[in-house]
Design a protein around this motif. Structure first.
Motif, mmCIF file in Angstrom:
data_model
loop_
_atom_site.group_PDB
_atom_site.id
_atom_site.type_symbol
_atom_site.label_atom_id
_atom_site.label_comp_id
_atom_site.label_asym_id
_atom_site.label_seq_id
_atom_site.Cartn_x
_atom_site.Cartn_y
_atom_site.Cartn_z
ATOM 1 N N ASP A 1 -45.872 29.606 50.720
ATOM 2 C CA ASP A 1 -46.729 28.435 50.860
ATOM 3 C C ASP A 1 -46.854 27.963 52.303
ATOM 4 O O ASP A 1 -45.869 27.973 53.061
ATOM 5 C CB ASP A 1 -46.177 27.267 50.032
ATOM 6 N N VAL A 2 -48.048 27.542 52.667
ATOM 7 C CA VAL A 2 -48.280 26.873 53.944
ATOM 8 C C VAL A 2 -48.883 25.513 53.631
ATOM 9 O O VAL A 2 -49.477 25.313 52.564
ATOM 10 C CB VAL A 2 -49.221 27.676 54.866
ATOM 11 N N LEU A 3 -48.715 24.570 54.554
ATOM 12 C CA LEU A 3 -49.271 23.234 54.338
ATOM 13 C C LEU A 3 -50.582 23.101 55.087
ATOM 14 O O LEU A 3 -50.652 23.334 56.293
ATOM 15 C CB LEU A 3 -48.304 22.149 54.798
ATOM 16 N N ILE A 4 -51.617 22.712 54.358
ATOM 17 C CA ILE A 4 -52.934 22.470 54.933
ATOM 18 C C ILE A 4 -53.074 20.981 55.225
ATOM 19 O O ILE A 4 -52.722 20.138 54.393
ATOM 20 C CB ILE A 4 -54.041 22.893 53.953
ATOM 21 N N VAL A 5 -53.549 20.634 56.407
ATOM 22 C CA VAL A 5 -53.769 19.239 56.793
ATOM 23 C C VAL A 5 -55.215 19.096 57.241
ATOM 24 O O VAL A 5 -55.671 19.816 58.137
ATOM 25 C CB VAL A 5 -52.824 18.814 57.934
ATOM 26 N N GLU B 1 -49.831 14.240 66.686
ATOM 27 C CA GLU B 1 -49.646 13.275 65.599
ATOM 28 C C GLU B 1 -49.823 13.900 64.219
ATOM 29 O O GLU B 1 -49.397 13.329 63.207
ATOM 30 C CB GLU B 1 -50.634 12.105 65.748
ATOM 31 N N TRP B 2 -50.426 15.077 64.148
ATOM 32 C CA TRP B 2 -50.643 15.749 62.869
ATOM 33 C C TRP B 2 -49.618 16.853 62.620
ATOM 34 O O TRP B 2 -49.649 17.497 61.584
ATOM 35 C CB TRP B 2 -52.057 16.324 62.807
ATOM 36 N N SER C 1 -58.552 8.901 54.112
ATOM 37 C CA SER C 1 -58.629 9.223 55.538
ATOM 38 C C SER C 1 -58.297 10.680 55.827
ATOM 39 O O SER C 1 -58.746 11.242 56.823
ATOM 40 C CB SER C 1 -57.654 8.347 56.337
ATOM 41 N N ALA C 2 -57.460 11.283 54.985
ATOM 42 C CA ALA C 2 -57.028 12.658 55.230
ATOM 43 C C ALA C 2 -56.580 13.298 53.925
ATOM 44 O O ALA C 2 -56.135 12.606 52.991
ATOM 45 C CB ALA C 2 -55.881 12.688 56.246
ATOM 46 N N MET C 3 -56.716 14.607 53.869
ATOM 47 C CA MET C 3 -56.265 15.391 52.724
ATOM 48 C C MET C 3 -55.189 16.370 53.193
ATOM 49 O O MET C 3 -55.192 16.813 54.331
ATOM 50 C CB MET C 3 -57.419 16.201 52.122
ATOM 51 N N PHE C 4 -54.270 16.686 52.292
ATOM 52 C CA PHE C 4 -53.315 17.743 52.584
ATOM 53 C C PHE C 4 -52.884 18.392 51.271
ATOM 54 O O PHE C 4 -53.148 17.864 50.185
ATOM 55 C CB PHE C 4 -52.091 17.203 53.349
#
Length: 290
Positions: free
Chosen positions: A263-267, A205-206, A173-176
């Motif tokens: 680092d940054v988090l990709i959603v 919600e994200w 459903s989603a990648m991160f």
């Protein structure tokens, strides 16, 4: 900055327990002499770890464990249960191990939960994100690297064709995942980090941020001082590629001293992937996902 203006700016600029017999059906994509598929043997995973070492240590200056430095391999406990996506150049003479020019590490939520969690949870509040989406299935993308001579648009496209075919096959459903800027001084990336903060921050919600004791601000410049074209030019190619797909970014960054990165988090929710790219990858990758 409007959505249309932002999109316009972006437009510019398993480990197997035993060796598996090679089979045509596990190919996830092809472009010219390049193909992408999952690693089939422990020796291919070892070769991917060697590619990671060349990029992360020899090129970027990461400092790994003494054993990793001695073996010239980037490895950790996650390698044993992740799937390893490879890009191979079939024009190179030799076996598959000799042809690996790029790699991605893929971790599905059910596998992560059976093995202690996601890698990114050591830096970011992943558990909070998962708790808000009990009906969704997440996958983590990590350890992305490509050898210098292959850092081209088609290699990146092939990696994404592989990721997309894998996600389709497993009903994700989603990648991160973490994406990195070089160096451990966020201030030196003030323009790019501020652009991400003001324009593509994950919300509602994200929304997700770094663990409190590791969090570093990304809001380093006021929105009016950020030149979008210059900021996009300052973004690492991987992050720029994520944005083209429709990704969002976590609210705070983390400095990784060992890997010499910020680092940054990709959603990236699957439902948010730009229709242009959904059609582009889906038309071809769908047949690879069956």
């Amino acid at each position: 900055m409007s959505v249309d203006a932002f999109n316009s700016a972006v437009a510019e600029v398993h480990r197997p327990s035993s060796p598996l017999a090679p089979k045509e059906g596990d190919i996830l994509g092809r472009i010219g002499s390049l193909e992408t598929r999952l690693a089939r043997t422990a020796s291919e995973i070892d070769a991917a770890q060697a590619v990671r070492f060349r990029v992360f240590v020899e090129e970027m200056g990461a400092q790994l464990s003494p054993e990793a430095m001695r073996r010239k391999r980037d490895f950790d406990s996650y390698d044993a249960f992740c799937d390893h996506l490879l890009v191979l150049d079939r024009s190179i003479e030799g076996d598959g191990e000799d042809q690996i020019v790029g790699t991605y590490r893929l971790l599905r939520q059910e596998v992560a939960m059976a093995n202690g969690g996601f890698y990114s949870a050591s830096e970011f509040a992943i558990d909070e994100l998962l708790a808000r989406h009990p009906d969704k299935r997440f996958m983590e993308l990590g350890r992305s690297c490509v050898l210098p001579d292959y850092r081209t648009k088609r290699t990146v496209e092939l990696l994404w064709q592989g990721n997309w075919a894998y996600a389709l096959k497993h009903g994700m459903s989603a990648m991160f995942g973490c994406a990195s800027f070089p160096g451990i001084h966020p201030e030196s990336h003030a323009l790019a980090l501020s652009f991400l903060h003001h324009n593509v921050a994950a919300k509602d919600e994200w929304a997700v941020g770094a663990l409190p004791h590791l969090a570093r601000d990304m809001d380093l410049m006021p929105a009016e001082a950020v030149n979008p074209k210059r900021a996009l030019m300052a973004l690492p190619p991987l992050i720029k590629g994520y944005l083209r797909l429709g990704a969002m970014v976590g609210s705070t960054a983390v400095v990784d001293e060992a890997f010499n990165t910020t680092d940054v988090l990709i959603v990236l929710p699957i439902a948010s992937i730009s229709d242009r790219y959904l059609n582009y990858y889906g038309a071809d990758a769908g047949r690879f996902a069956s």
